[in-house]
Structures are given as C-alpha cells and as structure tokens.
Design a protein around this motif. Structure first.
Motif, PDB file in Angstrom:
ATOM      1  N   VAL A 197      48.233  39.329  43.641  1.00 53.41           N
ATOM      2  CA  VAL A 197      47.019  38.930  44.088  1.00 53.41           C
ATOM      3  C   VAL A 197      45.905  38.776  43.229  1.00 53.41           C
ATOM      4  CG1 VAL A 197      45.104  39.345  45.840  1.00 53.41           C
ATOM      5  CG2 VAL A 197      47.619  39.816  46.511  1.00 53.41           C
ATOM      6  N   LEU A 198      45.966  39.838  42.093  1.00 61.38           N
ATOM      7  CA  LEU A 198      44.789  40.014  41.010  1.00 61.38           C
ATOM      8  C   LEU A 198      45.191  38.743  40.138  1.00 61.38           C
ATOM      9  CD1 LEU A 198      42.528  41.319  39.713  1.00 61.38           C
ATOM     10  CD2 LEU A 198      44.186  42.690  38.195  1.00 61.38           C
ATOM     11  N   LEU A 199      46.114  38.541  39.762  1.00 64.22           N
ATOM     12  CA  LEU A 199      46.545  37.503  38.971  1.00 64.22           C
ATOM     13  C   LEU A 199      46.151  36.252  39.403  1.00 64.22           C
ATOM     14  CD1 LEU A 199      49.942  38.599  37.254  1.00 64.22           C
ATOM     15  CD2 LEU A 199      47.665  38.370  36.170  1.00 64.22           C
ATOM     16  N   ARG A 200      46.335  35.802  40.896  1.00 66.38           N
ATOM     17  CA  ARG A 200      45.890  34.580  41.541  1.00 66.38           C
ATOM     18  C   ARG A 200      44.678  34.560  41.420  1.00 66.38           C
ATOM     19  NH1 ARG A 200      49.010  35.826  46.676  1.00 66.38           N
ATOM     20  NH2 ARG A 200      51.342  35.277  46.529  1.00 66.38           N
ATOM     21  N   SER A 201      43.725  35.645  41.400  1.00 67.00           N
ATOM     22  CA  SER A 201      42.229  35.651  41.806  1.00 67.00           C
ATOM     23  C   SER A 201      41.777  35.269  40.184  1.00 67.00           C
ATOM     24  CB  SER A 201      41.767  37.032  42.236  1.00 67.00           C
ATOM     25  OG  SER A 201      41.677  37.910  41.074  1.00 67.00           O
ATOM     26  N   THR A 202      42.442  35.701  39.172  1.00 68.76           N
ATOM     27  CA  THR A 202      41.672  35.597  37.971  1.00 68.76           C
ATOM     28  C   THR A 202      42.137  34.041  37.397  1.00 68.76           C
ATOM     29  OG1 THR A 202      43.944  36.340  37.126  1.00 68.76           O
ATOM     30  CG2 THR A 202      41.806  37.868  36.890  1.00 68.76           C
ATOM     31  N   GLU A 203      43.325  33.534  37.934  1.00 72.54           N
ATOM     32  CA  GLU A 203      43.562  32.226  37.553  1.00 72.54           C
ATOM     33  C   GLU A 203      42.492  31.412  38.460  1.00 72.54           C
ATOM     34  OE1 GLU A 203      48.007  32.085  36.667  1.00 72.54           O
ATOM     35  OE2 GLU A 203      47.494  30.191  37.961  1.00 72.54           O
ATOM     36  N   ALA A 204      42.368  31.655  39.566  1.00 71.83           N
ATOM     37  CA  ALA A 204      41.557  30.845  40.707  1.00 71.83           C
ATOM     38  C   ALA A 204      40.061  30.826  40.011  1.00 71.83           C
ATOM     39  CB  ALA A 204      41.617  31.319  41.996  1.00 71.83           C
ATOM     40  N   MET A 205      39.589  31.868  39.639  1.00 76.83           N
ATOM     41  CA  MET A 205      38.302  31.989  38.932  1.00 76.83           C
ATOM     42  C   MET A 205      38.074  31.136  37.928  1.00 76.83           C
ATOM     43  SD  MET A 205      35.543  33.571  37.658  1.00 76.83           S
ATOM     44  CE  MET A 205      36.378  34.440  36.364  1.00 76.83           C
ATOM     45  N   SER A 206      38.991  31.276  36.990  1.00 72.16           N
ATOM     46  CA  SER A 206      39.174  30.539  35.656  1.00 72.16           C
ATOM     47  C   SER A 206      38.984  29.279  35.902  1.00 72.16           C
ATOM     48  CB  SER A 206      40.431  31.040  34.888  1.00 72.16           C
ATOM     49  OG  SER A 206      40.639  30.172  33.904  1.00 72.16           O
ATOM     50  N   THR A 207      39.960  28.479  36.679  1.00 67.94           N
ATOM     51  CA  THR A 207      39.783  27.254  37.047  1.00 67.94           C
ATOM     52  C   THR A 207      38.736  26.519  37.487  1.00 67.94           C
ATOM     53  OG1 THR A 207      42.134  27.544  37.607  1.00 67.94           O
ATOM     54  CG2 THR A 207      41.198  25.067  38.280  1.00 67.94           C
ATOM     55  N   LYS A 602      40.080  28.495  51.176  1.00 67.15           N
ATOM     56  CA  LYS A 602      38.969  28.115  50.004  1.00 67.15           C
ATOM     57  C   LYS A 602      39.238  28.344  48.597  1.00 67.15           C
ATOM     58  CE  LYS A 602      33.996  27.978  49.535  1.00 67.15           C
ATOM     59  NZ  LYS A 602      32.791  27.962  49.992  1.00 67.15           N
ATOM     60  N   VAL A 603      39.407  29.678  48.144  1.00 69.32           N
ATOM     61  CA  VAL A 603      40.108  30.279  46.938  1.00 69.32           C
ATOM     62  C   VAL A 603      41.688  30.493  47.184  1.00 69.32           C
ATOM     63  CG1 VAL A 603      39.734  31.582  45.081  1.00 69.32           C
ATOM     64  CG2 VAL A 603      37.891  31.042  46.549  1.00 69.32           C
ATOM     65  N   GLY A 604      41.919  31.086  48.180  1.00 68.82           N
ATOM     66  CA  GLY A 604      43.389  31.194  48.559  1.00 68.82           C
ATOM     67  C   GLY A 604      44.087  32.253  47.629  1.00 68.82           C
ATOM     68  N   ILE A 605      43.680  33.484  47.612  1.00 69.19           N
ATOM     69  CA  ILE A 605      44.361  34.602  46.803  1.00 69.19           C
ATOM     70  C   ILE A 605      45.514  35.104  47.550  1.00 69.19           C
ATOM     71  CG2 ILE A 605      42.591  34.853  45.003  1.00 69.19           C
ATOM     72  CD1 ILE A 605      41.829  37.599  46.697  1.00 69.19           C
ATOM     73  N   PHE A 606      45.314  35.136  48.976  1.00 66.31           N
ATOM     74  CA  PHE A 606      46.232  35.709  50.031  1.00 66.31           C
ATOM     75  C   PHE A 606      46.942  34.463  50.728  1.00 66.31           C
ATOM     76  CE2 PHE A 606      43.576  39.257  49.689  1.00 66.31           C
ATOM     77  CZ  PHE A 606      44.570  40.389  49.533  1.00 66.31           C
ATOM     78  N   SER A 607      48.382  34.608  51.192  1.00 62.25           N
ATOM     79  CA  SER A 607      48.757  33.633  52.222  1.00 62.25           C
ATOM     80  C   SER A 607      48.267  34.561  53.345  1.00 62.25           C
ATOM     81  CB  SER A 607      50.024  33.524  52.313  1.00 62.25           C
ATOM     82  OG  SER A 607      50.868  34.989  52.649  1.00 62.25           O
ATOM     83  N   PRO A 608      48.283  33.564  54.574  1.00 58.42           N
ATOM     84  CA  PRO A 608      47.636  34.342  56.034  1.00 58.42           C
ATOM     85  C   PRO A 608      48.672  35.438  56.354  1.00 58.42           C
ATOM     86  CG  PRO A 608      47.773  31.979  56.067  1.00 58.42           C
ATOM     87  CD  PRO A 608      48.344  32.179  54.791  1.00 58.42           C
ATOM     88  N   VAL A 609      49.923  35.467  56.121  1.00 53.92           N
ATOM     89  CA  VAL A 609      51.042  36.679  56.227  1.00 53.92           C
ATOM     90  C   VAL A 609      50.472  37.752  55.557  1.00 53.92           C
ATOM     91  CG1 VAL A 609      53.240  37.190  56.347  1.00 53.92           C
ATOM     92  CG2 VAL A 609      52.840  34.960  56.968  1.00 53.92           C
ATOM     93  N   GLU A 610      50.289  37.257  54.296  1.00 51.81           N
ATOM     94  CA  GLU A 610      49.953  38.600  53.166  1.00 51.81           C
ATOM     95  C   GLU A 610      48.519  39.375  53.543  1.00 51.81           C
ATOM     96  OE1 GLU A 610      51.893  36.525  49.158  1.00 51.81           O
ATOM     97  OE2 GLU A 610      49.708  36.627  49.427  1.00 51.81           O
TER      98      GLU A 610
END
Ligand code: ADP
Ligand code: MG
Length: 754
Positions: A197-207, A602-610
């Motif tokens: 989740v952290l890696l997804r967030s850094t990638e999203a923020m970066s983009t 909107k940013v999507g660092i989690f899936s709904p299930v997660e």
C-alpha cells in the motif's frame, strides 16, 4: 527476588561493544564501514555482468519485467556476496499487518540428486535460484487478513521489493542471514501487508505531483518525484531483570498499575541530560550495527521522561525510511537484550509521565534532490512552493481525519490529548512567516516585516541575534519559533507529523499522507487548468487566483496557538474539526463514502476488499488488545495482589490480637486493618466487574465488518474503564502494603534504575 534483582543491577557485568577496527587497531571511520553489509547498487554493479545489471535497472524503474536469466544471475551473485561474508541462510523479510516484521529463514545448503558414474547420489550443495529470490510462499493463513482469505485458501506470496536493497544481518555465533525486503500479497494479488500500500501511494503521489508541476511550470521538466521521510523514534529503556518481574510489561508492553516516584519529570532535568552509560553502550552498538546495514542514524538524546530516549536518522526516500525505522527498532530490541536492558516501544508504558511517539518528518522532492517544500528566501513569490504547500494544507483540510485514523490504536489512545502529545484534533501549524505570506496574498497587500526583537540587525533570509556578550559569536536566528504542540507542523522545509505512536509502523500513516496529498493535487490540477483556459500557459495572475482560492479554502485547518489548551477544543468544534478520542470512532472514517472513494478510486491505494479487510483488522486488534490487557490485570490481581493483601491483613490482625491480649494499645493496627480492608473490598468489587465484562466481550464471535466494529466499541465501553477502576485500587494498595510484600517492581525502580 525483587530485592536481589535490584542489588544485581549495579554489579552486573557489562558486555563489551566491539567497534570495527583497522589492522593497526585504530577505529574505522563510520564512513568506512557504512553500508558494508548492503548489496547496494554499487555492489551489484561490481558483482553482475553489465547487461544483467542494466536490465535490473530498467526493471527497477518499472520499464521492464525481470526475466529468468537476469533473476538467476542476480541470485547467484548475491549468494556468493553474502556467503563470502558468512551468510548461511536467506529470508524474505516483510511487513504483515501486525505492526512487526516477519521472516522465515531458508538455508542456502540444499540436497540434490546427481547422476555420477558410480550411480545416483544425493549431495549437499549451496544454491539460490532466481525464483527463490523473486518470491517465496509463506502460509498466509497465520497472518491477519481481515477475513480476506480463510485457512483453506492459505496461499500467500512474498515478492522481492527491488526498491529496497538486500542486506545481511548477524544470526547466531557470527553466522549471517541474507535479508530480502519483500511485499506480501494473497493468492488473488491483494495486499496482505503494509508495504504494498505504501509503494502504491508513493507511485500515485509521484505521478500526480509530476502532472501538477508540468501544468504549473511546463518549462521545467522533472523526471521523477519522491516523498522523503525521517522518523524520530522515542522509546523507554528499563532494566531487563526488573522488567521480567512485571507480567504487564511482558505481556502488554505497559505497566498497567503503579504509582509515580516522588521525582519523575517535574524538574525538566532529563531532556537532553547525560545519557546513562549502560544505555549509551547499548545505543552505540545499535548505531554501529545500523550503519553497517546502511541506516544513517544521526541523533541520540534523552527524552523528557526518566528512562526515555530518542534516535533519529537522516531522512531518505519514504519506503526505505520505513524499512530502516523498523530495522532500527529491531536492532534496539536485540542490543538491549545483550546489555541486560529492555526497550519499551509502547506509546504509554507509565501513567503520569510522557509517552513515546514517532515523529514523521515528511517532504516531497524531485529526483535531483530539490525539496518542493523549501520556501526559499521569498516564499510569497515562489508559486511552485505555494501550490505544493497549499496542496498539503488542502489534503489536511479535506481528509486530515484520515491521519487521525492512521494512528489510532489502543496504546496511542492513552497518549493522545494528555498534554504531552497532540490532541485528537488534526490541525496545521505554519509559523509566523508563512502565515503572513499567505495572509498578505489573500488580502492582496504587501507582506509585513515581522516584529524584530530589539537587539537585531536584519540579514537576508533571517535575522541576527546579538546576545550582548562579546565572547559569543553572533548567530542567525530562524524566522519562526517552534510550536511543539501541533500535530502537523511546518518545520522549515518539511512537515512534521507528531501524533504517530512509537510502536506503530510509519507505513500506513505515510501511505495515507501521500494519498490525500495526491488527491488534493488532483483537484488543484483541475483548478489550474480552468484558470489557464485556452491560453498556452498560466499567467502569474492565474496562479495567484488559484492560490488565493486555496488559502481561503484551507483556513479552518490552520492553527498557530497552543494545541494543549482547552480553548482549542472549543474553537475546533466551532470550525467543524472532529475531535476523536476513541479508536473505533477513528476507524469508522475508513467506511465513509467520501474517504472510501479517495482511498479506493480517486487515488486508489486500496482495493475495496483490502480496505474493508484493513478496517476489520484494526477493529479486531483493538478488541484483542483490550482483552489481553484485561486478562493480564486479572491475573495480577487474583494471583499476586489479593494474596499479598490477605497475608498483610492476617499479620496485622494477629499483631492486634497479641497486643490486645497483653492489654497494650492496638489502635493503629486496627486503623490500618480497617483502611486496607476497605480498599481490598473495593478492589474485589472492581475486579469482579472486570472479570464479568471480559466474559461478555470474549463470548462474542463477530461474523462481519459491522459486528467486528460493534464489538470494538463494546470492548472499549466495558473493558477500558474497568481496567482503570481496578488500577485505582491497586495503586492505593501499593502505598499501604509493606514494600517488602509488594509483588512487583515499582515505577521508582523501573524508571530510575539505569
Ligand atoms: P527536530 O524536529 O527534533 O529538531 P530535526 O530538525 O533534526 O529534528 O529533524 C528531524 C528529522 O527530519 C530528521 O530525521 C531529518 O533527517 C528529517 N528531515 C530533514 N529534512 C527532511 C526532508 N526534506 N524530508 C523528510 N525528512 C527530513
Ligand atoms: Mg522533531
């Protein structure tokens, strides 16, 4: 036992710390052994054929998948490198949602069948394949998953996180283990850990940040944007033998009962005081081991409470900084063991003195190391800085409550809002200079000079203090003073989030922070594009227009005053800022549509299930922690405290009887007896209530997210206060029962024996 342990603490042998030396016996410079146990890019470049290294770099930047040949070559190289340094095992090292890290060691030594001229023969060889490097398969059913999978679908995978380098750490008798930083996912690819989740967030923020900058300043191309993090880690240190006599410390991490010594932190004499030598030995060992695996530890000092300390590294890219924080905690744990000490990471181990937090210093920077939150000399005209700053303000204004969610847990509940840590209200402190810069823009007027104390001459970018002592050098003064009470403070060129608990992994908090800043940036991109219209680029007026809108919009979240003051709580209510004191309430925000949408779409660092599983895990953990605390106290009372009371009562009764039989005054004995009897019966009642309440909670087995949540609220109501009630009587008894009969080491011994 207690007495002999106390005597022992002063005579115990201290272990020797062996620092790396040169052949001539002189100590190595830290820079000479920093990172020596890391399979860094430099070491990889040395150990790998050029094309293999090149394809690894491409993979790391997300441009290519790792093929089998490359993976096998890297595995071979890292095995040779590690075995040359004494490694016998490797492990995927990952971060399940337990707050701790996980590892399972595999030996390099493997039995293989060989066809030899003499026939088939099994031999032991050393091997490590590309597929072993890339993934391993721990049994996922034994880690928290919030019901995402059941035990019959137990498959989970750990996958090598190539953004964090492999390293080796000491096992037993000088053997080493190769650590492979990894993520942990389920058979269906859902995140079971913190890191994914952290890696997804850094990638999203970066983009998204990159897009924002390209709209704002198309003339400046930026390759890549990263978030940076420096974690200040607070902790307590106690003598290990004394610790082992406290079941509450061992089981729950906090001393559930106990009275403060007459002197604790009132004199403000511990903060920055001399570090006790046993602790300094231990910390020095940690620093040395940390440096070897590439953790740049920078500062160490005494914290406010007796027995409390802090370590902080130089900041790094977020995900690496999180790995390094968790490793530092493990190193502390290990070194303390060797030194006859115990480190307590609990957020509030001792009632009445400060608890321990973890301050997350966070910023955003370009791959060229340009800090986007650096105000530079004239922030009021630095539009890029202002926009990024306002994106953070907007993030906190819109979603700050999610930060509160990210730090909620039972232990932190004892710390927040108790005049030592920020309250449950999230606000931002900017300091007088930035506040004035924003106000002047909003009000469309020239920026004011700040009130400059009398003995100063203005210097560019700062001021000079004159101390009226000729022997002292003049020093530059910072433009603003600090505010230690704000949960989220701007500190010069970064934000410092101070509400995280000491034991918590920074991962979830920083993932949320990255995510909500990215969400705010997304909105700002739309605003900027609207302001630009059909023109080729934004004019200064366009930028100022958006900046002004954002300043007005984010005003409610800015607060420059004392966050510990009762007035702030009232003021916050008027501003509509939530003040959350209980964890289940904090968790409930993960379920509200507005926030759910940001986190999953909107940013999507989690899936709904997660996200739902995260919600379940947090609530479940909260209930379990309360039940564990309740049961620990239950045992301490029934097996140790009540028996001690009964024995003492019997002794007094006997001596009263003896005195009476010879016609002597036995008034004081009777008074003490009556007093203790009163407290003991009070304790018995409170204890029975605790036992009954525990039974209620333990008898329930929730089946879905809603029931899990309801039980967390119920556990809070039933057990939290029950524990406090029982404690009150225990603490009163600690003062009545003779010291020699009290069954546990007291706060005085725990806090003041170092
Ligand atoms: P304090 O708040 O106690 O005065 P410091 O100012 O020394 O502490 O900084 C605390 C932490 O902030 C350190 O770990 C430091 O590396 C980190 N830090 C400094 N600059 C940044 C940055 N741009 N991004 C993230 N962390 C940073
Ligand atoms: Mg700080």
């Amino acid at each position: 036992i207690r007495k002999s342990v106390i005597i022992n603490t002063s005579t115990r042998q201290r272990p020797v710390v062996k620092y790396p030396t040169k052949p001539d016996g002189k100590l190595l410079y830290t820079s000479e052994f920093f990172g020596e146990n890391v399979f860094s890019l430099k070491n990889m470049a040395k150990a790998l054929p050029k094309p293999i290294f090149a394809s690894f770099l491409k993979q790391r930047r997300g441009r290519q998948n790792l093929d089998k040949i490359t993976a096998d070559a890297i595995a071979h190289a890292v095995r040779v490198w590690a075995m040359d340094r004494g490694a016998t095992h490797f492990t995927h090292w990952f971060q399940p949602q337990t707050g701790a890290t996980a590892e399972k060691h595999d030996a390099f030594a493997t039995m293989v069948g060989l066809s030899l001229p003499s026939g088939e023969e099994s031999v032991l060889i050393d091997s490590f394949s590309g597929s072993q490097l890339l993934q391993s398969e721990p049994d996922a059913s034994s880690f928290p998953s919030g019901g995402m999978r059941s035990t019959f679908e137990a498959r989970g995978y750990t996958i090598w996180d190539t953004s964090s380098p492999m390293f080796i750490q000491t096992g037993s008798h000088g053997t080493k283990i190769l650590y492979i930083p990894s993520v942990f996912i389920s058979y269906n690819g859902e995140a079971l850990d913190e890191k994914t989740v952290l890696l997804r967030s850094t990638e999203a923020m970066s983009t998204i940040a990159q897009e924002l900058l390209s709209v704002l300043e198309p003339e400046h191309h930026v390759n890549h944007i990263v978030s940076t993090l420096g974690n200040e880690q607070e902790f307590f240190v106690v003598d290990r033998a004394l610790y082992s006599l406290r079941p509450d410390l061992k089981i729950t991490g906090r001393a559930i009962i106990g009275n403060l010594p007459p002197r604790h932190q009132q004199l403000d004499d511990h903060y920055f005081g001399r570090i006790p030598s046993r602790v300094l030995d231990m910390i020095s060992e940690v620093e040395m081991e940390a440096m070897k695996i590439g953790i740049p530890l920078k500062t160490r000092h005494n914290e406010v409470a007796p027995g409390q300390f802090e370590l902080a590294p130089s900041f790094e890219e977020t995900s690496l900084a999180v790995d390094h924080n968790l490793l530092t905690m493990e190193l502390l744990h290990k070194a303390a063991h060797r030194h006859g000490l115990r480190v307590l990471f609990h957020e509030k181990p001792f009632k009445g003195v400060n608890g321990s937090g973890k301050h997350c210093n966070w910023s955003i920077s370009t791959d060229r190391g340009e800090n986007l939150l650096d105000p530079t000399i004239r922030p009021e005209t630095n539009y890029r800085f202002l926009i990024v700053l306002l994106a953070v303000l907007k993030a906190i204004n819109d979603c700050g409550v999610l930060l509160r969610t990210s730090i909620a847990c039972l232990a932190n509940e004892h710390r927040l809002g108790s005049h030592e840590a920020p309250p449950g209200i999230i606000s931002v402190f900017l300091g007088s200079q930035l506040s004035e810069a924003l106000d002047s823009i909003e009000e469309n007027r020239p920026i004011k000079n700040f009130s400059v104390p009398q003995f100063q001459t203005i210097k560019v970018g700062g001021t000079v203090l004159d101390l009226k002592v000729a022997q002292l050098p003049t020093i530059a003064r910072d433009l603003t003073d600090r505010n230690r009470t704000s949960p989220f403070a701007f500190t010069g060129n970064k934000f410092e989030f101070r509400a995280l608990g000491s034991k918590q992994s920074p991962s979830f908090t920083v993932a949320i922070l990255n995510c909500i800043v990215a969400a705010a940036m997304k909105d700002i991109i739309v605003q900027l594009k609207e302001a630009k219209g059909d023109k080729p680029r934004l004019s200064v007026e366009d930028k100022l227009k958006v900046i002004r809108q954002l300043i007005t919009e984010t005003k409610p979240i800015r607060f420059e005053g004392d966050n510990y003051h009762g007035n702030w709580v009232e003021e916050a209510v008027k501003r509509g800022l939530p003040n959350i004191s209980k964890s289940p309430e904090a968790f409930s925000y993960l379920n509200k549509p507005f926030f759910k949408d940001i986190l999953t779409k909107k940013v999507g660092i989690f899936s709904p299930v997660e996200l739902e599983s995260r919600f379940i895990i947090l609530n479940e953990k909260y209930t379990k922690d309360l039940v564990i605390e309740g049961n620990t106290l239950k045992g301490m009372v029934s097996q140790r405290i009540l028996p001690a009371c009964f024995k003492y009562r019997k002794d007094i009764a006997e001596s009263a009887l003896a005195l009476k039989s010879i016609g002597a005054d036995h008034g004081p004995e009777m008074k003490t007896l009556n007093k203790i009897s009163e407290v003991v019966s009070g304790l018995e009642k409170a204890y029975n209530k605790l036992v009954a309440n525990l039974k209620v909670v333990e008898s329930k087995h929730p089946h879905d997210a809603l029931e899990v949540e309801r039980l967390a609220y119920e556990a809070n109501e039933l057990i939290f206060t029950s524990i406090e009630d029982v404690r009150e009587y225990c603490d009163a008894l600690e003062d009545i029962i003779p010291d020699a009969e009290w069954p546990f080491p007291k706060y005085t011994e725990l806090l003041l024996t170092l």
